[in-house]
Structure formats: structure tokens, C-alpha cells
Design a protein around this motif. Structure first.
Motif, PDB file in Angstrom:
ATOM      1  N   HIS A 185       0.792  -1.235   0.000  1.00  0.00           N
ATOM      2  CA  HIS A 185       0.000   0.000   0.000  1.00  0.00           C
ATOM      3  C   HIS A 185       0.826   1.288   0.000  1.00  0.00           C
ATOM      4  N   LEU A 186       2.157   1.166   0.212  1.00  0.00           N
ATOM      5  CA  LEU A 186       2.999   2.362   0.218  1.00  0.00           C
ATOM      6  C   LEU A 186       4.138   2.257  -0.799  1.00  0.00           C
ATOM      7  N   ASN A 187       3.988   1.348  -1.760  1.00  0.00           N
ATOM      8  CA  ASN A 187       4.989   1.189  -2.814  1.00  0.00           C
ATOM      9  C   ASN A 187       6.399   0.928  -2.266  1.00  0.00           C
ATOM     10  N   GLU A 188       6.458   0.199  -1.166  1.00  0.00           N
ATOM     11  CA  GLU A 188       7.732  -0.180  -0.534  1.00  0.00           C
ATOM     12  C   GLU A 188       8.493   1.017   0.035  1.00  0.00           C
ATOM     13  N   GLU A 189       7.853   2.152   0.165  1.00  0.00           N
ATOM     14  CA  GLU A 189       8.548   3.367   0.582  1.00  0.00           C
ATOM     15  C   GLU A 189       9.122   3.271   1.997  1.00  0.00           C
ATOM     16  N   LEU A 190       8.475   2.469   2.867  1.00  0.00           N
ATOM     17  CA  LEU A 190       8.943   2.380   4.254  1.00  0.00           C
ATOM     18  C   LEU A 190       9.712   1.094   4.533  1.00  0.00           C
ATOM     19  N   ASN A 191       9.964   0.292   3.508  1.00  0.00           N
ATOM     20  CA  ASN A 191      10.626  -0.997   3.740  1.00  0.00           C
ATOM     21  C   ASN A 191      11.992  -0.845   4.403  1.00  0.00           C
ATOM     22  N   SER A 192      12.807   0.060   3.887  1.00  0.00           N
ATOM     23  CA  SER A 192      14.138   0.272   4.469  1.00  0.00           C
ATOM     24  C   SER A 192      14.023   0.827   5.885  1.00  0.00           C
ATOM     25  N   PHE A 193      13.081   1.732   6.086  1.00  0.00           N
ATOM     26  CA  PHE A 193      12.859   2.298   7.417  1.00  0.00           C
ATOM     27  C   PHE A 193      12.473   1.201   8.409  1.00  0.00           C
ATOM     28  N   ILE A 194      11.546   0.337   8.018  1.00  0.00           N
ATOM     29  CA  ILE A 194      11.106  -0.760   8.902  1.00  0.00           C
ATOM     30  C   ILE A 194      12.272  -1.683   9.218  1.00  0.00           C
ATOM     31  N   ASN A 195      13.056  -2.020   8.208  1.00  0.00           N
ATOM     32  CA  ASN A 195      14.235  -2.870   8.435  1.00  0.00           C
ATOM     33  C   ASN A 195      15.192  -2.232   9.433  1.00  0.00           C
ATOM     34  N   ASP A 196      15.456  -0.937   9.274  1.00  0.00           N
ATOM     35  CA  ASP A 196      16.393  -0.237  10.152  1.00  0.00           C
ATOM     36  C   ASP A 196      15.902  -0.215  11.601  1.00  0.00           C
ATOM     37  N   ILE A 240       2.859   3.823  10.943  1.00  0.00           N
ATOM     38  CA  ILE A 240       4.011   2.923  10.934  1.00  0.00           C
ATOM     39  C   ILE A 240       5.269   3.645  11.405  1.00  0.00           C
ATOM     40  N   LYS A 241       5.469   4.866  10.910  1.00  0.00           N
ATOM     41  CA  LYS A 241       6.662   5.629  11.290  1.00  0.00           C
ATOM     42  C   LYS A 241       6.688   5.949  12.784  1.00  0.00           C
ATOM     43  N   GLU A 242       5.570   6.476  13.279  1.00  0.00           N
ATOM     44  CA  GLU A 242       5.543   6.913  14.680  1.00  0.00           C
ATOM     45  C   GLU A 242       5.581   5.722  15.637  1.00  0.00           C
ATOM     46  N   TYR A 243       4.828   4.672  15.317  1.00  0.00           N
ATOM     47  CA  TYR A 243       4.811   3.494  16.177  1.00  0.00           C
ATOM     48  C   TYR A 243       6.191   2.846  16.244  1.00  0.00           C
ATOM     49  N   LEU A 244       6.815   2.637  15.094  1.00  0.00           N
ATOM     50  CA  LEU A 244       8.105   1.952  15.076  1.00  0.00           C
ATOM     51  C   LEU A 244       9.234   2.804  15.645  1.00  0.00           C
ATOM     52  N   THR A 245       9.180   4.101  15.406  1.00  0.00           N
ATOM     53  CA  THR A 245      10.202   4.977  15.989  1.00  0.00           C
ATOM     54  C   THR A 245      10.144   4.917  17.506  1.00  0.00           C
ATOM     55  N   ASP A 246       8.927   4.952  18.042  1.00  0.00           N
ATOM     56  CA  ASP A 246       8.771   4.888  19.489  1.00  0.00           C
ATOM     57  C   ASP A 246       9.187   3.517  20.030  1.00  0.00           C
ATOM     58  N   PHE A 247       8.822   2.456  19.332  1.00  0.00           N
ATOM     59  CA  PHE A 247       9.187   1.102  19.756  1.00  0.00           C
ATOM     60  C   PHE A 247      10.706   0.941  19.749  1.00  0.00           C
ATOM     61  N   PHE A 252      12.137   2.823  22.628  1.00  0.00           N
ATOM     62  CA  PHE A 252      11.808   2.134  23.875  1.00  0.00           C
ATOM     63  C   PHE A 252      12.741   0.939  24.081  1.00  0.00           C
ATOM     64  N   ALA A 253      12.930   0.133  23.036  1.00  0.00           N
ATOM     65  CA  ALA A 253      13.802  -1.038  23.138  1.00  0.00           C
ATOM     66  C   ALA A 253      15.239  -0.620  23.432  1.00  0.00           C
ATOM     67  N   HIS A 254      15.686   0.415  22.745  1.00  0.00           N
ATOM     68  CA  HIS A 254      17.048   0.923  22.968  1.00  0.00           C
ATOM     69  C   HIS A 254      17.180   1.489  24.372  1.00  0.00           C
ATOM     70  N   GLY A 255      16.145   2.195  24.830  1.00  0.00           N
ATOM     71  CA  GLY A 255      16.157   2.732  26.182  1.00  0.00           C
ATOM     72  C   GLY A 255      16.170   1.634  27.235  1.00  0.00           C
ATOM     73  N   TYR A 256      15.409   0.577  27.006  1.00  0.00           N
ATOM     74  CA  TYR A 256      15.364  -0.575  27.914  1.00  0.00           C
ATOM     75  C   TYR A 256      16.775  -1.152  28.070  1.00  0.00           C
ATOM     76  N   CYS A 257      17.452  -1.320  26.926  1.00  0.00           N
ATOM     77  CA  CYS A 257      18.809  -1.864  26.924  1.00  0.00           C
ATOM     78  C   CYS A 257      19.780  -0.932  27.651  1.00  0.00           C
ATOM     79  N   ASP A 258      19.716   0.347  27.346  1.00  0.00           N
ATOM     80  CA  ASP A 258      20.610   1.318  27.993  1.00  0.00           C
ATOM     81  C   ASP A 258      20.341   1.417  29.491  1.00  0.00           C
ATOM     82  N   LEU A 259      19.097   1.230  29.888  1.00  0.00           N
ATOM     83  CA  LEU A 259      18.760   1.222  31.312  1.00  0.00           C
ATOM     84  C   LEU A 259      19.548   0.138  32.032  1.00  0.00           C
TER      85      LEU A 259
END
Length: 559
Positions: A226-237, A314-321, A324-331
Motif C-alpha cells: 500500500h505504500l509502494n515499498e517506501e517504508l521498507n528500508s525504514f522498517i528494516n532499520d 508505521i513511522k511513529e509506532y516503530l520509531t517509538d518502539f 523504547f527497546a534501545h532505552g530498555y537496553c541502555d537502562l
């Protein structure tokens, strides 16, 4: 040799003339001894019964060859755990071949060289796999920092042990079996869209897939369709960071001995419970990981016709996730280096329900200013009362992710939780009653003592009764009456004592425990021994000590 678009292939034909890369966004190698041993047993049984062994489906995408290489290069879309495990096993088996020419021929055909592997994870995982395959004996296990690297090392170590007693004939037979009789159903896809769609279909039809993989897969699918693969690289990262953070959390939790049965579902749900803003209509603090996944999928489905809304979600949810995961690890990394935090996290041990709040506060650089409040909540509400206010904790965690709360506002919110579940009056009543088996007792006694205690020494301490639980003497001589079974477990009769000393003093009278207690490293325990030695240590002194402990708790754990 190129791989057919879709058909059953032998492992030998897959590796012959081909190279495989595992992109950095893929999951790191995570098969444990359980999965590796199961594969080994399956192979043994198949050889014994003279039958082929099918190991499932693999999905590849053909890439351009590297330089002038004659090998065809494929990117592994699905199946890298099985391929990596078989690759390490083949390496172990081939190393056992005594004929040098044959061994080198097999290594070249199926393994490659340290700098040019037939199977290569990108990044430092590829470098480490090369070391495991070609420089194993020089690796120092205690120096390995990444969880995926430990799994690779252990895979080779286990397979070396399994093959140690095998004859050369048995080794050759197993190599031939893996090469010629292990089969896979191969999907060689043309592009990312087809790969994602096929991966999603395969795993929606019942094959086991972990929650993070499922979430990544469904978001990739909606981006692709539905987004012509525009967020595929972002999701992978984003998922590369999430996967790496999760792996590091698992290692850190084992080092610190906290967080109990932490798993993928835990980090996934902890983020969700502190992210109500992304799911205003479906958010529920009791949703399971599977329900949360269905909510994500359903939300994407409901907005898929609006490209802008889907992209924003997708952008906002994954950026926050990811954050959060990185913060959990750094904690946990910070806890490991900070003695004040070690005391609360490793001795008191926060209940899992509080972690969404704790992680959000850490991400906002507010944890240091609120740690004492959280300690009080844990001691009074979660440990002493033994209740778990899930709704209140997760609601607050979500509010913290939506608004920049001041320290005073956070203080007030935590204070409300304490007053709701464990007011001073209720706290006093709990402390004045049978407290022996309570989760807060050991921590309170250690804090009351006030001496420096390492986590190791704290863990070795036990709660001992001054007047024994099963006395070998007449307790009435000391002022106790018929209610001794209740009185013996109240605060004044409890001290901390090292396990070895505790075992040696048994159920004797207090005066006979003095020499043992004087050997303790706990100052208040030695002081108690001195008071007993002085004489006239009766129920009255036990009651006075209980009252002092209660007043200490009311002033020490206040919010």
C-alpha cells in the motif's frame, strides 16, 4: 549453479556455486541448544532409517554477484537460522576429514574461506562466524559480548562434542546425508514485494514465528502493498535496533539476575502498555501479545486506503518502539555500572509491571530523580501488600509517553498509587503483623542495618528468627504466651544471617546463637548478639525492636 524459482532442493545443490548473505536487518542467530539438538537428532534418525529429511521452506532473493565472482549471490529472506546451523555443522564434520586434499575440497565447495564465506551475515556477525569456523580454538568465550556470537560459538562447541566419538566412516556418511538427502522447499523470489508477501502467507498458515518477526512482517507487508515499498528500508532499520537491543537485554538480565522470564513478548507488551496513544480505541492493559499483534494488523487494515495515515502510524509506532527497546537496553547497562541502582534493581528487584514506567522515565532522564519514589512503591505496594496494580501502572506509563511530566507531577502520581493501595495506616498494620514470608522483609532488614552489601553477599543472607520457629526450649521463660506461633514471625524477632551460619546455630535458645551471630558481617546482627549476651533479652525487647523497625519503615519508605 542457480536456484530454481520454486522447487525442492538438496542442501548440497544450494551451497554448490552459490553464496548467501544475511542482511543486517534480519534476526541475529538465536537458535539455542534445544533447537540445535533437535536438528541433530532428526538427522541421526533419518540416517538410521535410510530416509530423506525435510527441514521446511527457505526464501531467497537473488542479488548481483560480487565483483568477478562466479558464484550466484542470494539474500536470505527466511530460513537463516536453519541454514546457519547446518553451515556450522558441515564445518565441524568436514574438519574431521583426515585426507587434507579432500578436506580442502569440501571446505572450498561448501564453506569457503574466512574472508569469503559461502554464508555470510553482514556486519560484525559475519566476522565472528568466520572466526568460529576457522579460528575456533583461539576464541575466549568470556570475552564474547553479543548473544548471537555466544550462540554461534556454542553451536560449534556442541557439534564438536556430538561428533567426537564418530568414526571417519560415520563422518563421511553424515556429510553425504546433509549434502544429498536433506531437502528444503525453496522460494527464489524476484523482488522484495514478493518476498514479504510470501513470507507473510507462509507464516500466517501456522508455521511458528516469534512476535517481533510477525510484527515486522505485517508492517513490511502493508508498506509493500500500500505504500509502494517506501517504508521498507525504514522498517528494516528500526527492527535491526529492536532485535539487537532485545538480544543485549537478554544478556544483561542474566548478568544482573533480574527480570525473571523476560522474553520477546515482554518487550513487545511493555512497549504497548506504555503506548496507549497509538491505539486510542483498542488499547487495553490486559491485552496479550497475540491480541496486540492483531490490533496492529487491524489498525493497518482500517487505514490502508489512506496512504498518509498508514505512513504516519508505521513511522511513529516503530520509531517509538525502537527508542523504547534501545532505552530498555541502555537502562540495564546503566544499572550494571551504578551502585545505587544495583541496590534497588538487583536486591529489591522491581516487579515487571513497573518496568514500562521505569523505562519511560529513564528515556526522559528522570529516573535518577524518581528512583526513591519507585523504591517506595515497590516496597509498600508490590512487596509488602503483595498486590499488582496493573491498570494504574500501565496508565501512568502511557501518560509519561504522551506528556512531559515534571518531577513533582510524577511524584504526585506515584503518591496516589501508594495512598490508594498502601496508606501509612495500612502499611503500619502489615508491618506489625506476621511479616516473615513477606517479599519486602529481607530488603527492609538490610536497609535498617545500613551497611554496604554486595549483591552476592545480600543473596547469601537468610532471614533468621532470634527466638526459633521450632524452639528446643520453653519460650514462656522469655515472656511469650500461647500466641507464640504468631509472635515468632513478627518483625522484632527477625534478623539477617549468612546461610552457612544460620545452618550451624539450629533452633537453639538465643543465648546459644550469640557466637554464631557474632561471626556475621551484618552489624545489626552482631549488635543483637551483644544485647542477648548482656542478658534479660525477653519478649519485651523483641516488641521494642519491632516498634523501632515499623517507625523506621514509615520514615524511610515515604513518598
Amino acid at each position: 549453479m542457480s536456484i530454481s524459482r520454486s522447487q525442492t532442493e538438496k542442501i548440497g545443490s544450494i551451497f554448490n556455486g552459490n553464496k548467501f548473505i544475511i542482511p543486517t536487518y534480519q534476526r541475529k542467530y538465536s537458535w539455542t541448544e534445544i533447537e540445535r539438538k533437535a536438528l541433530w537428532i532428526d538427522i541421526e534418525e533419518s540416517i538410521r532409517n535410510d530416509m530423506n529429511h525435510f527441514i521446511g521452506t527457505l526464501s531467497f532473493k537473488q542479488n548481483e554477484s560480487e565483483g568477478l565472482s562466479v558464484d550466484t549471490v542470494y539474500e536470505i529472506i527466511d530460513g537463516q537460522q536453519r541454514i546457519t546451523t547446518l553451515f556450522i555443522l558441515l564445518n565441524v564434520l568436514i574438519e574431521r576429514i583426515t585426507d587434507e586434499d579432500i578436506r580442502d575440497e569440501q571446505i572450498t565447495a561448501f564453506i569457503g574461506t574466512k574472508g569469503n564465506l559461502k554464508l555470510k551475515p553482514l556486519g560484525i556477525d559475519g566476522q565472528f562466524l568466520g572466526s568460529v569456523l576457522f579460528n575456533f580454538d583461539n576464541i575466549i568465550y568470556n570475552d564474547i559480548e553479543k548473544r548471537s556470537h555466544k550462540f554461534m560459538y556454542n553451536a560449534k562447541k556442541e557439534f564438536k562434542a556430538y561428533t567426537n566419538a564418530m568414526t571417519l566412516r560415520e563422518i563421511e556418511k553424515m556429510i553425504k546425508f546433509i549434502r544429498d538427502r536433506i531437502e528444503v522447499l525453496v522460494f527464489n523470489v524476484e523482488g522484495q514485494a514478493q518476498a514479504v508477501k510470501m513470507f507473510s502467507i507462509i507464516n500466517d498458515r501456522g508455521l511458528p514465528l516469534r512476535i517481533l518477526d510477525k510484527t515486522k512482517s505485517i508492517l513490511m507487508l502493508y508498506s509493500t502493498l500500500h505504500l509502494n515499498e517506501e517504508l521498507n528500508s525504514f522498517i528494516n532499520d528500526q527492527f535491526e535496533v529492536i532485535f539487537d537491543s532485545y538480544d543485549e537485554i537478554l544478556m544483561l538480565k542474566d548478568e544482573l539476575n533480574i527480570l525473571g522470564r523476560f522474553e520477546e513478548n515482554t518487550i513487545f507488551t511493555h512497549h504497548y502498555y506504555s503506548s496507549k496513544r497509538f491505539f486510542p480505541e483498542s488499547w487495553n492493559n490486559r491485552n496479550s501479545a497475540d491480541t496486540i499483534f492483531e490490533n496492529i494488523k487491524g489498525h493497518c487494515e482500517s487505514i490502508k486506503s489512506n496512504k498518509s495515515n498508514l505512513e504516519i502510524f508505521i513511522k511513529e509506532y516503530l520509531t517509538d518502539f525502537k527508542n523504547f527497546a534501545h532505552g530498555y537496553c541502555d537502562l540495564l547497562k546503566t544499572v550494571k555500572k551504578n551502585q545505587d541502582m544495583i541496590k534497588v534493581f538487583c536486591k529489591l528487584e522491581f516487579t515487571a509491571t513497573l518496568y514500562p514506567i521505569i523505562v519511560r522515565l529513564f528515556m526522559q532522564n528522570k529516573l535518577a530523580s524518581t528512583l526513591s519514589y519507585l523504591e517506595t512503591v515497590e516496597v509498600r505496594v508490590y512487596k509488602t501488600r503483595g498486590t499488582n496494580p496493573i491498570a494504574d501502572a500501565y496508565w501512568l506509563a502511557s501518560l509519561l509517553s504522551e506528556k512531559d511530566y515534571s518531577i513533582d507531577e510524577i511524584h504526585e502520581s506515584l503518591k496516589n498509587i501508594v495512598e490508594k493501595f498502601m496508606s501509612d495506616h495500612t502499611f503500619r498494620n502489615y508491618l506489625d503483623a506476621d511479616i516473615y514470608g513477606n517479599g519486602a522483609t529481607k530488603y527492609i532488614l538490610a536497609e535498617y542495618d545500613g551497611g554496604p552489601l554486595s549483591v552476592e553477599k545480600y543473596s547469601a543472607l537468610q532471614i533468621e528468627h532470634i527466638f526459633s520457629r521450632e524452639p528446643e526450649f520453653d519460650v514462656r521463660v522469655y515472656g511469650f504466651e500461647q500466641d507464640y506461633d504468631y509472635e515468632k514471625n513478627r518483625f522484632g524477632n527477625l534478623i539477617l544471617l549468612e546461610e552457612k551460619i544460620n545452618k550451624s546455630i539450629g533452633n537453639s535458645a538465643p543465648i546459644n546463637k550469640v557466637n554464631g551471630c557474632l561471626q556475621s558481617e551484618i552489624e545489626s546482627t552482631r549488635a543483637m548478639a551483644g544485647s542477648i549476651q548482656k542478658g534479660s533479652f525477653l519478649k519485651e525487647q523483641v516488641d521494642n525492636r519491632r516498634n523501632k523497625l515499623i517507625e523506621y519503615c514509615l520514615s524511610r519508605f515515604v513518598i
